[in-house]
Structures are given as structure tokens and as C-alpha cells.
Scaffold this motif. Structure first.
Motif, short mmCIF file in Angstrom:
data_model
loop_
_atom_site.label_atom_id
_atom_site.label_comp_id
_atom_site.label_asym_id
_atom_site.label_seq_id
_atom_site.Cartn_x
_atom_site.Cartn_y
_atom_site.Cartn_z
N SER A 192 -59.60 63.21 11.48
CA SER A 192 -59.70 64.15 12.60
C SER A 192 -60.71 65.25 12.31
O SER A 192 -61.19 65.91 13.22
N VAL A 193 -61.03 65.48 11.01
CA VAL A 193 -62.05 66.49 10.69
C VAL A 193 -63.28 65.82 10.05
O VAL A 193 -64.07 66.49 9.39
N ASP A 194 -63.39 64.50 10.22
CA ASP A 194 -64.52 63.75 9.68
C ASP A 194 -64.71 63.98 8.18
O ASP A 194 -65.83 64.17 7.70
N ALA A 195 -63.62 63.99 7.46
CA ALA A 195 -63.71 64.28 6.02
C ALA A 195 -64.37 63.12 5.28
O ALA A 195 -64.08 61.96 5.54
N THR A 196 -65.27 63.47 4.36
CA THR A 196 -65.84 62.44 3.48
C THR A 196 -65.35 62.62 2.05
O THR A 196 -65.40 61.71 1.25
N SER A 197 -64.89 63.84 1.72
CA SER A 197 -64.30 64.02 0.40
C SER A 197 -63.06 64.92 0.49
O SER A 197 -62.97 65.79 1.35
N VAL A 198 -62.14 64.62 -0.40
CA VAL A 198 -60.85 65.30 -0.40
C VAL A 198 -60.58 65.81 -1.81
O VAL A 198 -60.70 65.06 -2.77
N ASN A 199 -60.25 67.10 -1.93
CA ASN A 199 -59.89 67.65 -3.23
C ASN A 199 -58.40 67.57 -3.43
O ASN A 199 -57.63 67.85 -2.50
#
Lengths: 479, 222
Positions: A103-110
Motif C-alpha cells: 500500500s506504500v509501494d515499499a521496496t525495503s523493510v527494516n
């Protein structure tokens, strides 16, 4: 990285672990003074045992009203503008998290350290979907580079030696000069710090676990020493908390009680460095913090434990004291257990979560020495629950045929005192016959024991022979 | 919603019907327990019940025990000067990052490059106003918000915190009482006990894992 359980191969895993000299040396070093630290910290607080009782009681109360506390917690989170998602299974949780990321177009997640994330196999899943998960806890970061799973619930990389860390950094930080000095431990720490610092600002989503959820306030709580969890949750646009349903406690005062036993039991600290209580997304006036706050509540088999003989396991606060004190864990390490949760708590929890057929080997991995229960801050009767699993394993005929026959034979003999005594006398006589110098070097049907150590020969008669009163009524005098 | 309904009804079945307790009784028990918020029902350890000078002494000793440093100041007006000294002693640039804290706003920061705002990638030194100090463990409690952005607590390489002597409380119980009195719950309440640390490499404890390498607390006389 892989979450396909190898729990059914526990015996083979253990044999391999014991034969691995490097691992043995590292485990000895890593667990070295963990027992002493806990003993010192708990001994320095005269009220420690009273606090354990109180912690047990408050968690029992919460579990007896778990549905209602979860509802109370949920409404508080919503009141602060947060969203609560209920995940019945690991798959549900993964999908919920993926949808939020998309939904937030995330490409990386911490990611802050979370055992629930391991339990649901989140990293592999996100990678498959084209989202890069970055573990930010130093230990988790090291094992992510090495494509491994944690071997301890609070020290995920305790099986990794310093040269192995150095090698991982050289391999995975190719943009840095190849001939840089990585000799000192401080150099390694600084390099990891610099690598991860930049990443905190890049990720669109931060995922943390939760040590507790507070019903009174709707806060999620993380307890850490590094500060990575806080950076992971404060800097990205979205903060996702993943927590299992049993993490809820009623009030802030109850949280204090849990905190007073948690750090001391885990690392011997009176208080961990960072204990953070978070509620909702940033307020209108806040200059920092996430714009969205989500909580994923994971069941994954836990609600089915409620009302059973395994309910008490849900008191667990994941301090790791049971594994630090377990002679089996200390010998074979965490990976031999074959899934996410090792040691005594893992032996009890794993069959509940992945089934007795897969996890049934683990409750057998105990000498029943009782140390785990002795040190458990929540007073969880771990050995008793391992016995319950063994009984179920037998009832469901999952125990190997040979063992079943043996147990049945034993049970029928033990129910007939005459037969039992005669058998015991015969066995004592036989053992003495096979022994030399008080030791039995080879014993039929007990090769698993005598292959690696001698069996002590009985010194006198059987217990009952010794116990039977003499003519003058004195017991125990006979040899 | 269906996952939610299934989880909750499974729990309800085990905890109510099968346990022979009515939902109403259970609801009352939960309401009663939540009404106790603000009162500790568990034992409060002796170490969380110090008073007066002993309490302040314990707070300082505990701070030092978790590798923090402490200095006492006579008045809030002494803060900028003391800060210049601390930065010099630590070989840090003459710059400090802080929030909109009213206690800091009226001070003379002319000798320093004092900027206001959230934490950035490189922050050699940051300054926060703590809500209270806990003598029990050497913990400082902070409330996030425009006055004290939470990122300053974690991004500063050296993190300075300011407390008044009257902000020091004996234990976690009084800490929560102060948090509750301070108004609506801030987004985060951060309990900080010394500088960041990790033993994940070689099981040797090192300071400054991701958060501050050093923590310094100024205690200002009231």
C-alpha cells in the motif's frame, strides 16, 4: 533463512552438533557466564521470587480473560489512530504484512528483532515478493548475511565466531576497501553501525516485535539494548508491530512487574537499555515518528492451547533463561532443535505450533534435571509439560515400535511387585556380572549409552532388598 | 474480520463455557483489574523505595553503573556553559541538536551552534529534556513530541539529557504516576538506561551499537 522444520531429525542434528568442534567451543564461550549473570542479578534483589509469583499470577489472570483483554487493547490502539489486524495463521500474517507494504509501494523493510517474524517465515516471503527485508539487530544482521536462523531467542548469533563475522562482512560489504582493517571487535561494530545507519533512512516500512502489549493504554513495548528497534520504528513512514496474542498485560504497573524479572533473567541486567512504549502513529504536532501504525496479532495455534495442559506455556516472556541453563541446549546448540524456538521453551511450544508429528522429538530432548523450571521467571512447569507431550506421543502411537514395546513391558512389570522385584534382582546380578571395577563397558540394548560412556554397576542389592525391614524392624541396614 | 471472530470465539469457548465462568463475571474481573491502573498490586522492591538524598545518590550511582556520566548544575541557566565544556572534553564539535523544549528556549546558546528539529543521519550530539529519572535502575524516562523528538534519543552519537533534581523518583511506580500526570500519552514513552550496547560480536559487550555511544545526564538543582 529456511523455515522448513528439521525437528524430526533432532537426533541426527544433535549428533552432528556434538561432533562439530568449532560449534562446541563457540557455545561454551558464548554461554559461559550466562548462568552466573542471572544468579547474581536475581540474588541481588531480595524480592525476586515474590516478583516471579506476581508475574505468574498477573499473566494467569490475563490468560483467563485473554479474549477480553485483547478487545480492550484493540479499542485503545484504534482510539490512538492505529490499526489492528488479526492473523489466525502464519500465512494470514504474511499476507497482511505484504498488503501493508504494497500500500506504500515499499521496496525495503527494516526489521527490529522479532521471533514472531521467524515463526511466520517473513523474510523469505518478502524477498519472494520483491521486498528487501533488512535485519537491524546486530546478531540478526549477522545471521541474515550468513543465511541462517537464530540459534538463541535473545542472542541469535551466539553460534557465530568472530572470524566468521569478519568473513561475512568482507563478503557482503563489497563496496568497502577489501584491505580494510577489521581486526578489532570495535572495527566490526563500527562497520555494522555505519552500514545500517544509512538503511534506517531508506526503508518505507519498519517492523518490530513486541515484548508486551498494554491493554490499559494500547501501547506496544519493545525491550532492547542496541536501539535498532527504535530506529526501525521511528524513521520509516509505516510501523508494523507483529505480536502473538498472549503478549498482552493489563496495566503499566503490570508491565513494570514483568520488566523487573525479564532483564535479570535474560542477561542479568536490572533494566535493558531501551524499553519503549509506543502508541499509534505520530500525533498532529509530532515532528517525527511513523505516519501509520499497524499491529498484527498472531494466533498460529495459541488460542488452541488455552484451556489445555499447555496453557501455562503462554506465560513465557522469551527471556531465554531456560535454554541458558539447559544441559541439552548447551550441548547441542539452538540449530539442532530444527525450528524457531530451541531449548526447553522450544521443546514445549514447538509441538503446539507445528504439530506433534513434526515437533514430537523435542520434548524427548530433556534429562528432566528441572533447572529450566527452577529459573523460569514466570514459573512455567516446563518438565511437566514435556511429560504431557511424551504421553500424547505415546497415545498417538508416534513413539517408535521398539520403544513402545519396551515401555509396555516395563509398565506391565512395574504393576506386578513380585515380577518387578525379581526382575530388578536379576538385572542387578546381571550388571555386576558384566562389570569390571564397578563399571559396565558394554551393555546389550543400551549401546546408545555405553558407546560413549561407562554404565555404573550396582553396588549392593536392589532398593527393595535394602528397604525391607530387618527382624528387629530397622530399615535400610542390609547390604 | 473473520480471523478476529474465530480467534476470539475460540478463546471465549475455552475460557467461559468450558471453564464454567460466565462472560459477565469475566467482564467484571477485567474492568476491576483495569480500574487498578495506577496502583501496583505486585510487591514493590525495597530498591524502588528510596527517598531524599539517598534516592538522588542511588540514581547517580546507578547511572554510572550503566556506563552513563552525570554532572550537577546549580541552575538551568548554567546548561549552555556546561554543555560547551562537555563537548570540548569529548572532542566533539561545538554543536547541539534539540527540540522545542521550553526549558531550553530561554537559555543563551550563543556560544554553540544550537539547532532545533528532528534527528538526522549524522548527529554528533543531541539534547533532550527527560520527564523523570528512576533511582531504582538509573533510567531516564522521556516523552516524545515537538519538545523532545524521539529520533534525537537514538541518532545522537552522544546523547545529553537534562533533569531537575525534583524529577528524580524512587521507582517505576512513581515514574508511571508522573507519566500519567504529564497529560495525554505521548506517542512514545522511552525508558533509557545508559548508552546503546551489544554483545552480538564475540560475546564481548561494546557500547554504541546503533544508538548513542555515550549518555550524559545533567541534574539541575531546583
Amino acid at each position: 533463512m529456511t523455515h522448513q522444520p528439521t525437528t524430526p531429525q533432532f537426533k541426527a542434528n544433535s549428533r552432528a552438533a556434538i561432533a562439530d568442534g568449532g560449534l562446541q567451543e563457540q557455545m561454551t564461550k558464548a554461554l559461559g557466564n550466562s548462568m552466573a549473570k542471572r544468579a547474581y542479578a536475581s540474588g541481588a534483589l531480595p524480592e525476586f521470587d515474590q516478583l516471579r509469583d506476581a508475574a505468574r499470577d498477573l499473566k494467569n489472570h490475563t490468560l483467563a480473560h485473554l479474549d477480553l483483554y485483547l478487545e480492550a487493547y484493540e479499542s485503545k490502539v484504534q482510539a490512538d489512530g492505529g490499526q489492528v489486524h488479526w492473523a489466525e495463521t502464519a500465512e494470514d500474517a504474511r499476507e497482511i504484512i505484504l498488503n501493508i507494504c504494497r500500500s506504500v509501494d515499499a521496496t525495503s523493510v527494516n526489521k527490529g528483532k522479532s521471533m514472531i517474524s521467524e515463526e511466520i517465515g517473513l523474510n523469505d516471503f518478502l524477498e519472494e515478493k520483491g521486498i528487501a527485508p533488512v535485519e537491524t539487530d546486530l546478531g540478526e544482521y549477522i545471521i541474515q548475511l550468513r543465511k541462517e536462523t537464530p540459534s538463541h531467542i535473545i542472542g541469535p548469533a551466539i553460534h557465530v565466531t568472530v572470524p566468521q563475522v569478519r568473513e561475512a562482512f568482507r563478503t557482503h560489504h563489497p563496496h568497502l576497501p577489501i584491505d580494510r582493517d577489521l581486526e578489532g571487535l570495535d572495527k566490526l561494530l563500527l562497520e555494522a553501525r555505519a552500514e545500517l545507519r544509512a538503511k534506517y533512512f531508506e526503508a518505507e516500512v519498519g517492523i518490530t516485535g513486541a515484548n508486551m502489549l498494554i491493554a490499559e493504554t494500547g501501547q506496544s513495548v519493545i525491550v532492547t539494548n542496541e536501539g535498532n528497534g527504535d530506529l526501525s520504528q521511528s524513521l520509516p513512514k509505516v510501523h508494523i508491530v507483529i505480536a502473538s496474542i498472549e503478549k498482552v498485560v493489563p496495566t503499566l504497573e503490570d508491565a513494570s512487574t514483568v520488566l523487573r524479572v525479564l532483564g535479570r533473567s535474560a542477561t542479568g541486567q536490572e533494566m535493558s537499555v531501551y524499553t519503549t512504549f509506543s502508541a499509534g502513529p505520530r500525533r498532529e504536532e509530532d515532528p517525527d515518528g511513523p505516519e501509520e501504525y499497524h499491529v498484527v496479532l498472531l494466533d498460529n495455534g495459541r488460542s488452541a492451547m488455552v484451556g489445555t495442559e499447555f496453557q501455562e506455556m503462554l506465560r513465557c516472556i522469551r527471556c531465554g533463561a531456560c535454554m541458558n541453563h539447559c544441559p541439552v541446549y548447551r550441548s547441542v546448540g539452538g540449530h539442532a532443535y530444527g525450528w524457531v524456538y530451541p531449548g526447553p521453551m522450544g521443546a514445549v511450544l514447538t509441538p503446539s505450533l507445528i504439530g506433534l508429528k513434526q515437533g514430537g522429538q523435542l520434548p524427548n530432548a530433556s534429562t528432566f534435571c528441572g533447572r529450566c523450571e527452577e529459573v523460569c521467571p514466570m514459573r512455567i512447569p516446563l518438565p511437566k509439560m514435556m511429560r504431557h507431550w511424551r504421553e500424547r506421543e505415546f497415545e498417538r502411537q508416534l513413539t517408535p515400535a521398539g520403544t513402545r514395546r519396551g515401555l509396555r513391558f516395563w509398565a506391565s512389570a512395574a504393576a506386578r511387585p513380585g515380577v518387578y522385584r525379581a526382575g530388578a534382582r536379576l538385572a542387578a546380578w546381571g550388571l555386576r556380572l558384566l562389570s569390571s571395577g564397578g563399571r559396565v563397558k558394554r551393555l546389550p540394548l543400551a549401546g546408545a549409552w555405553t558407546d560413549v560412556r561407562d554404565f555404573p554397576a550396582p553396588e549392593g542389592g536392589t532398593f527393595m532388598d535394602r528397604y525391607r525391614p530387618d527382624a528387629d524392624g530397622k530399615r535400610g541396614a542390609k547390604r | 474480520m473473520s480471523g478476529r471472530v474465530r480467534i476470539l470465539s475460540r478463546l471465549r469457548r475455552s475460557l467461559s463455557e468450558e471453564a464454567g465462568v460466565t462472560d459477565e463475571e469475566r467482564r467484571e474481573a477485567v474492568a476491576a483489574r483495569l480500574r487498578l491502573a495506577g496502583a501496583q498490586t505486585a510487591p514493590v522492591p525495597e530498591i524502588a523505595r528510596t527517598e531524599g538524598a539517598a534516592m538522588l545518590e542511588r540514581f547517580e550511582a546507578k547511572l554510572r553503573g550503566v556506563d552513563a556520566t552525570v554532572t550537577r548544575l546549580g541552575a538551568m541557566a548554567d546548561l549552555p556553559g556546561a554543555m560547551v565544556e562537555e563537548l570540548r572534553a569529548r572532542n566533539l564539535p561545538r554543536a547541539i541538536r534539540m527540540g522545542e523544549e521550553p526549558d531550553f528556549a530561554g537559555l543563551d546558546w550563543a556560544e554553540l551552534d544550537a539547532t532545533r528539529g528532528v534527528g538526522r543521519l549524522e548527529e554528533p550530539a543531541t539534547l533532550s529534556r527527560g520527564l523523570c529519572g528512576v533511582a531504582e535502575t538509573g533510567t531516564v524516562a522521556l516523552r516524545s513530541g515537538p519538545d523532545n523528538p524521539v529520533t534525537l534519543t537514538f541518532l545522537g552519537e552522544t546523547h545529553f539529557m537534562v533533569l531537575k533534581a525534583s524529577d528524580v523518583v524512587p521507582g517505576l511506580e512513581e515514574m508511571w504516576a508522573r507519566v500519567r500526570r504529564a497529560g495525554p500519552m505521548s506517542r512514545t514513552v522511552n525508558l533509557v538506561t545508559g548508552p546503546s550496547r551489544s554483545a552480538d560480536i564475540g560475546q564481548v559487550l561494546q557500547l554504541g551499537a546503533h544508538g548513542p555511544v555515550a549518555v550524559h545526564v545533567f541534574i539541575v538543582e531546583d
